[in-house]
Design a protein around this motif. Structure first.
Motif: not given
Length: 345
Positions: A267-294
């Motif tokens: 629910a938007g709060k970072l916690a340990a997790w494992s599993g399959d992801t199909q997350i699709f991040i595109y403009p409009g997405y609100q980042f919960k964790v990442v501040d900068r990206l290389i």
């Protein structure tokens, strides 16, 4: 938002089909929080990051996942192992003149290792190997370098299409987390000496990372599924970094998708997790964790280009890409890099 919004003209000669002599010799285009871009060398990260910042890296390892073989009739086949189900069963892509049916037998390598098609799951074939899969890949497999290289894997790829920090126990990807290919041991040590921390997450990259978006409205695109894991230790370091006001810098789109998936799962709060992801991040997405990206420079109209546009903006990223083309930056997996700051709102 339309697929065509993410198109740009890329001259073929800017596609980097081979790596530079040194991993960290790449150029770096910094896209700052105001949408301004600045030309650097990759080693300038030492000045662009602050003591106390945290790098989040993907420690997966690329399998020699491409196998060539024959059908019982003698026809040529190519098997690309996408995901290991267990020691003997895998989900694979199969290229052949005709799609093999359940029960079909394929034979890999000069020793004719038998591979039996059991059926299908969505767009993948479920196959059973007569010998342990990783042993077969080690003996007969080729690294599945990206299709836009337009060449077969060569000796140089064995080293350079792997990160220097890959975990051999996490041998399960069919593509490299390519933003991490710029880091060599010397640069990692220099960053550590400055007080820049690092932590590892795992996302096993699938061949779906190269699949095109086939819907005009990008919101209708369905992402491929990939397995990832974010540990308690990684979560603790991320929380500590944010608590003291430092930045979390994800290295690559795969590390980004891993930590954002872990947050999304809670629910938007970072916690340990494992599993399959199909997350699709595109403009409009609100980042919960990442501040900068290389990240590297990505294909036109790709989900990866959409992800980086979400952190800054489509307009900022497309302008930076125009600059990169004009300045002859090198594109894609063996190309140059970007440092992208989350846009100020």
């Amino acid at each position: 938002m339309q697929l065509s919004d993410f198109n740009f003209n890329l001259p073929d000669e800017l596609i980097a089909r081979y790596p530079l002599a040194s991993r960290s010799a790449s150029r770096l285009l910094h896209l700052d929080a105001q949408g301004q871009y600045h030309d650097h060398q990759f080693t300038d990260l030492l000045n662009l990051l602050e003591a106390g910042d945290l790098l989040v890296l993907n420690d997966t390892k690329v399998m020699k996942a491409r196998l060539k073989g024959k059908r019982a009739t003698g026809g040529a086949v190519e098997v690309l192992v996408e995901r290991l189900q267990d020691q003997f069963i895998a989900h694979c892509h199969i290229k052949a003149s005709n799609s093999p049916k359940a029960g079909a037998e394929l034979f890999i390598g000069p020793d004719a290792v038998k591979v039996t098609v059991q059926g299908r799951h969505e767009n993948l074939f479920i196959v059973e190997f007569s010998q342990p899969i990783l042993d077969v890949l080690d003996a007969y497999g080729q690294l599945p370098i990206p299709p836009y290289f337009n060449r077969e894997a060569e000796a140089i790829d064995t080293e350079r299409y792997q990160t220097v920090f890959n975990d051999p126990t996490k041998l399960a990807s069919v593509a490299a987390p390519t933003a991490s290919l710029h880091f060599d041991e010397a640069l990692l040590q220099q960053l550590a000496d400055k007080g820049i921390q690092k932590t590892f997450v795992t996302l096993h990259v699938g061949a779906g990372t190269f699949l095109p978006v086939r819907t005009d409205d990008i919101a209708n695109h369905i992402m491929h599924s990939e397995w990832c894991e974010v540990s308690e230790a990684a979560v603790a370091l991320i929380r500590e970094t944010k608590a003291r006001g430092n930045k979390v810098i994800s290295v690559g789109t795969t590390a980004t998708r891993a930590v954002e998936s872990a947050a999304q799962a809670h629910a938007g709060k970072l916690a340990a997790w494992s599993g399959d992801t199909q997350i699709f991040i595109y403009p409009g997405y609100q980042f919960k964790v990442v501040d900068r990206l290389i990240t590297n420079f990505h294909l036109p109209e790709s989900t990866l280009l959409m992800l980086v546009s979400a952190l800054s903006s489509r307009e900022n990223v497309m302008q930076a890409y125009q600059h990169a083309v004009a300045e002859r930056y090198r594109f894609f997996s063996y190309g140059d890099a970007m440092l992208i700051d989350q846009a100020q709102t």
